[in-house]
Scaffold this motif. Structure first.
Motif, PDB file in Angstrom:
ATOM      1  N   SER A  14      24.196  23.649 -96.773  1.00 40.30           N
ATOM      2  CA  SER A  14      25.412  23.880 -96.010  1.00 40.30           C
ATOM      3  C   SER A  14      25.865  25.321 -96.185  1.00 40.30           C
ATOM      4  O   SER A  14      25.338  26.068 -97.016  1.00 40.30           O
ATOM      5  N   SER A  15      26.868  25.711 -95.421  1.00 39.09           N
ATOM      6  CA  SER A  15      27.411  27.064 -95.545  1.00 39.09           C
ATOM      7  C   SER A  15      27.991  27.299 -96.930  1.00 39.09           C
ATOM      8  O   SER A  15      27.946  28.420 -97.455  1.00 39.09           O
ATOM      9  N   PHE A  56      24.908  27.925 -99.272  1.00 37.25           N
ATOM     10  CA  PHE A  56      23.802  28.717 -98.726  1.00 37.25           C
ATOM     11  C   PHE A  56      23.446  29.885 -99.638  1.00 37.25           C
ATOM     12  O   PHE A  56      22.274  30.102 -99.957  1.00 37.25           O
ATOM     13  N   ASP A  57      24.451  30.656-100.059  1.00 39.08           N
ATOM     14  CA  ASP A  57      24.178  31.846-100.862  1.00 39.08           C
ATOM     15  C   ASP A  57      23.599  31.491-102.226  1.00 39.08           C
ATOM     16  O   ASP A  57      22.844  32.274-102.807  1.00 39.08           O
ATOM     17  N   GLN A  58      23.949  30.329-102.734  1.00 36.59           N
ATOM     18  CA  GLN A  58      23.408  29.898-104.023  1.00 36.59           C
ATOM     19  C   GLN A  58      21.957  29.460-103.903  1.00 36.59           C
ATOM     20  O   GLN A  58      21.180  29.586-104.849  1.00 36.59           O
ATOM     21  N   ALA A  59      21.587  28.975-102.717  1.00 34.61           N
ATOM     22  CA  ALA A  59      20.253  28.398-102.551  1.00 34.61           C
ATOM     23  C   ALA A  59      19.245  29.350-101.936  1.00 34.61           C
ATOM     24  O   ALA A  59      18.060  29.303-102.268  1.00 34.61           O
ATOM     25  N   VAL A  60      19.721  30.204-101.025  1.00 33.74           N
ATOM     26  CA  VAL A  60      18.803  30.954-100.167  1.00 33.74           C
ATOM     27  C   VAL A  60      19.141  32.437-100.205  1.00 33.74           C
ATOM     28  O   VAL A  60      20.312  32.815-100.303  1.00 33.74           O
ATOM     29  N   THR A  61      18.117  33.279-100.124  1.00 29.30           N
ATOM     30  CA  THR A  61      18.309  34.715 -99.979  1.00 29.30           C
ATOM     31  C   THR A  61      17.664  35.172 -98.681  1.00 29.30           C
ATOM     32  O   THR A  61      16.641  34.632 -98.257  1.00 29.30           O
ATOM     33  N   ARG A  80      20.751  30.728 -89.558  1.00 25.32           N
ATOM     34  CA  ARG A  80      19.995  29.491 -89.306  1.00 25.32           C
ATOM     35  C   ARG A  80      19.933  29.164 -87.817  1.00 25.32           C
ATOM     36  O   ARG A  80      20.446  28.152 -87.358  1.00 25.32           O
ATOM     37  N   GLY A  81      19.304  30.039 -87.084  1.00 26.87           N
ATOM     38  CA  GLY A  81      19.138  29.811 -85.657  1.00 26.87           C
ATOM     39  C   GLY A  81      18.184  30.827 -85.079  1.00 26.87           C
ATOM     40  O   GLY A  81      18.024  31.934 -85.603  1.00 26.87           O
ATOM     41  N   LEU A  82      17.528  30.439 -84.009  1.00 21.43           N
ATOM     42  CA  LEU A  82      16.584  31.310 -83.317  1.00 21.43           C
ATOM     43  C   LEU A  82      17.181  31.643 -81.953  1.00 21.43           C
ATOM     44  O   LEU A  82      17.614  30.749 -81.239  1.00 21.43           O
ATOM     45  N   PRO A  83      17.249  32.935 -81.579  1.00 21.75           N
ATOM     46  CA  PRO A  83      17.842  33.286 -80.284  1.00 21.75           C
ATOM     47  C   PRO A  83      17.192  32.516 -79.143  1.00 21.75           C
ATOM     48  O   PRO A  83      15.969  32.385 -79.074  1.00 21.75           O
ATOM     49  N   TYR A 119      17.402  23.570 -92.378  1.00 21.50           N
ATOM     50  CA  TYR A 119      17.029  23.948 -93.737  1.00 21.50           C
ATOM     51  C   TYR A 119      17.241  22.733 -94.636  1.00 21.50           C
ATOM     52  O   TYR A 119      18.293  22.095 -94.584  1.00 21.50           O
ATOM     53  N   SER A 120      16.270  22.418 -95.436  1.00 21.13           N
ATOM     54  CA  SER A 120      16.452  21.340 -96.402  1.00 21.13           C
ATOM     55  C   SER A 120      15.773  21.728 -97.709  1.00 21.13           C
ATOM     56  O   SER A 120      14.822  22.517 -97.730  1.00 21.13           O
TER      57      SER A 120
END
Length: 731
Positions: free
Chosen positions: A364-365, A368-373, A449-452, A651-652
């Motif tokens: 989740s938002s 996010f910063d804790q999990a992903v870079t 978390r999105g593709l244009p 993302y999971s």
């Protein structure tokens, strides 16, 4: 003091289970632990249509077809069916047509489905019988139900073989007037017999009871177009041609429901106890629902009657390296139970995942910063903390599109009646499409978390193009070579040029000088919240355009869309099945919201696009279909009825002890494929949840120090009163 020390020692001995949220009896068991945030509203396969419900229902019921677990793009394969059925098409004279025949020549399509013999249902009281062969629990009196609170309170359960008639029974249920299936209208277009059956059922319901709650025996009614061939085969005859029908045969709407279940649950007093198919689904799948407390916990247990399936031995590139082929040929399912715990807030959910008490988690938002870079190039990787715990990140592009839609009936953004007015409105829509930097939106509000979006078709769906061929040339340009190039959004100067050509130089009307005002119709919490509306206003301001948010409640907003009173709106669509028809129909003229109450909320009409759609939707995948799709996409890109915002990325996270997990939102019956390394999980939980006992010991010592003087004083008094000189009485 001795008691305090003993308490500390006892706590040390129980340290491994101090904060374990699960019963001690479950420790070391082959159980998958996960969470759910929204309680399922419907578990009856005739009604269920949401992702929250799919997590449960797809593990229990079995349609005739399913998606291959590992292959991408998605590929259909048999589930309970012996083989993939053929779509045999016939003209009005009854002559069979080749697959390449034009759709206009097709009068009907015949689908014959043969299911595998020997498949058994889960044990269930609906199948229980007395010694004389009559149903044990039909009829039930009020006294019989007095102590019944759940499906497990019935002492007897039995099973029987799955037969073709069970699939036909479920298709009839689509027409049941009390069940309100969300796909009834769509299916009735191709199965006209459904509307005829619904009329008969309404008449029968009126005869048997004013309240409409009396049981209707569907076996007493015929459904034209659907027939039983033999014990394990049935035939469906569709009006015209509908090649996408095979995808529907992978959904619970077309899973089997035995008539015994309807008779059992249809008895008086059952619904008041939540004893319904909507609460307790019945199926032939690998799992069955054994605990249903949607406010706290739901549990799936292995179906003891499940026949077993072989784990797939083929996949796509990367599956072998990820270990997803290691279980090739082994019998599924691997997991004995699946425990879903209700989590209403994100922080407890996240903390339990980090402690190892949930085997997988979304991102989740908040976390996010804790999990992903994210690298400067936008590449995603796990944070060092997550990697140190052996956590893995799984990503995939969802088969979905989020878009800003222009209401083509609005005179400003849709244009008037003349060709010149329509052309000016088209330039205006193009200008806004260029000006709204959706890459920035995705970066700020979705953590990237999105593709244009370049068109309505997400990657992975037939018809989607990649690279230079896939860009929207109105909004993007290609820079670099064919292999190493990239799409770059056109600068705002291009948007200003288009705006001037539309008759609004610098955001002012070329003749009157009045300012250009664009209105976004939305609901609170959508694009109308302050942060997002401020961002949109900034984008429009750079173009010289005034931007106004018109928030309304949900019902009022829907009414605006239905009547065509909106101007610009934000919508999304999740594909029901992996075919471009299910996305391109959203801009098909005959699906217009105002004229036809369809899904085309933009009310877009283009005769060339509509004609191409009618041709494309009935074609098999191939070069010819791709060419038509390319032309349709080009029309949409030029006409710009939508701003193709983005395709969301899923993302999971999963712990390293979870095996065979693969993202893919179309594959919803995924629990049977997954496996747990129970020993590894137990070791990790013990290591990550070691309690810190020194504060307890310190408190015990402090308490001892405080209490010790009082104990010494009390002991002295006891000794003093017990001496011979202080003894009273006697002679």
């Amino acid at each position: 003091m001795a008691g305090a020390v003993l308490t500390t020692l006892w706590l040390a001995g129980c340290s491994s289970g101090l904060n374990d949220p699960y019963p001690a009896a479950e420790r070391g068991q082959n159980i998958f632990y996960t969470a759910f945030t929204e309680r399922p509203k419907h578990l009856d396969p005739v009604q269920s249509y949401s992702e929250d419900e799919a997590s449960f229902l797809y593990q229990i019921v079995e349609p005739p077809l399913q998606y291959h677990y590992l292959k991408r793009p998605y590929v259909l394969e048999p589930a309970t069916a012996v083989a993939l059925p053929r779509l045999r098409r016939y003209d009005r004279s009854g002559r069979e047509l080749p697959e390449s025949a034009d759709a206009s020549r097709v009068d009907k399509t015949v689908v014959e489905i043969r299911i595998k013999p020997g498949i058994l249902y889960q044990p269930h009281p609906a199948f229980a019988r007395k010694e004389d062969g009559t149903p044990r629990y039909v009829p039930l009196s009020p006294d019989d139900l007095r102590d019944v609170r759940g499906i497990g309170d019935f002492a007897h359960a039995d099973a029987r073989e799955l037969v073709a008639a069970d699939y036909v029974h479920q298709i009839k249920r689509l027409a049941h007037p009390r069940l309100h299936s969300p796909i009834f209208e769509l299916m009735a277009e191709y199965l006209p017999g459904l509307k005829a059956l619904q009329g008969e059922l309404l008449a029968a319901q009126a005869r048997v009871g004013v309240d409409g709650n009396a049981f209707l025996d569907l076996e007493a009614f015929e459904l034209p177009g659907v027939e039983i061939i033999d014990r394990h085969s049935y035939r469906i005859t569709l009006k015209g041609t509908y090649p996408q029908f095979l995808y529907w045969l992978s959904m619970p709407f077309f899973s089997p429901v035995p008539p015994e279940a309807d008779r059992f649950f249809g008895q008086p007093g059952m619904a008041e106890r939540n004893l319904t198919l909507d609460w307790w689904p019945i199926g032939t799948g690998p799992y069955m629902l054994v605990e249903n407390n949607p406010n706290s916990r739901m549990v799936l247990a292995r179906n003891p009657n499940f026949r077993g399936e072989a784990y797939p031995c083929e996949g796509e590139a990367g599956d072998e390296g990820a270990g997803r082929l290691d279980d090739c040929g082994r019998t599924m399912p691997f997991i004995d139970r699946v425990v879903f715990s209700r989590e209403r807030e994100g922080i407890p959910y996240w903390n339990k995942f980090l402690q190892g008490y949930y085997d997988a988690s979304g991102v989740s938002s908040d976390n996010f910063d804790q999990a992903v870079t994210l690298t400067s190039q936008g590449e995603v990787s796990l944070s060092e903390d997550m990697e140190a715990k052996g956590i893995r990140l799984l990503t995939s592009v969802s088969p979905s599109i989020f878009y800003l839609g222009f209401n083509m009936l609005d005179p400003l953004v849709g244009g008037g009646q003349s060709r010149a007015e329509k052309e000016r409105a088209r330039k205006l829509r193009q200008a806004i499409s260029v000006a709204l930097d959706m890459e920035e939106f995705v970066s700020i509000f979705l953590n990237g978390r999105g593709l244009p979006g370049m068109s309505p078709i997400p990657p992975g769906i037939f018809g989607a193009r990649e690279g230079r061929d896939g860009i929207n040339p109105v909004v993007y340009e290609w820079r670099g070579g064919e292999a190493d190039g990239r799409a770059v959004r056109r600068k705002v100067d291009e948007a200003r040029r288009l705006l001037a050509e539309a008759g609004w130089p610098n955001g002012r009307h070329a003749q009157t000088g009045e300012p250009l005002i664009i209105n976004l119709d939305t609901t609170p919490g959508g694009l109308g919240d302050k942060a997002r509306s401020d961002w949109l206003a900034k984008q429009f301001r750079e173009l010289g355009v005034q931007f106004v948010v018109r928030p309304t409640d949900f019902n009022r907003f829907q009414d605006k869309i239905r009547k065509g009173n909106a101007q610009l709106f934000f919508f999304g669509w999740n594909a029901d099945y992996p075919d471009p028809e299910n996305l391109l129909f959203l801009l098909h003229g005959p699906q217009g919201k105002v004229k036809f109450n369809g899904q085309n909320a933009a009310n877009y009409e283009n005769p060339e696009y509509d004609a191409l759609f009618e041709k494309m939707k009935a074609m098999p995948d191939g070069v010819a279909r791709q060419e038509i799709i390319d032309r349709m996409v080009a029309i949409l890109q030029q006409d710009a009825p939508w701003i193709f915002a983005f395709h969301p990325k899923a993302y999971s996270l999963q712990h390293g002890w979870v095996l065979n997990r693969k993202p893919g939102s179309m594959v919803r019956n995924n629990m049977k494929y997954q496996r747990i390394d129970v020993e590894r999980r137990s070791a990790a939980r013990a290591a990550w949840n070691e309690p810190v006992l020194w504060p307890i010991a310190l408190v015990a010592l402090l308490l001892t120090a405080l209490v010790a003087p009082a104990i010494v004083h009390w002991r002295r008094r006891e000794v003093a009163t017990a001496t011979p000189g202080n003894a009273g009485g006697g002679r």
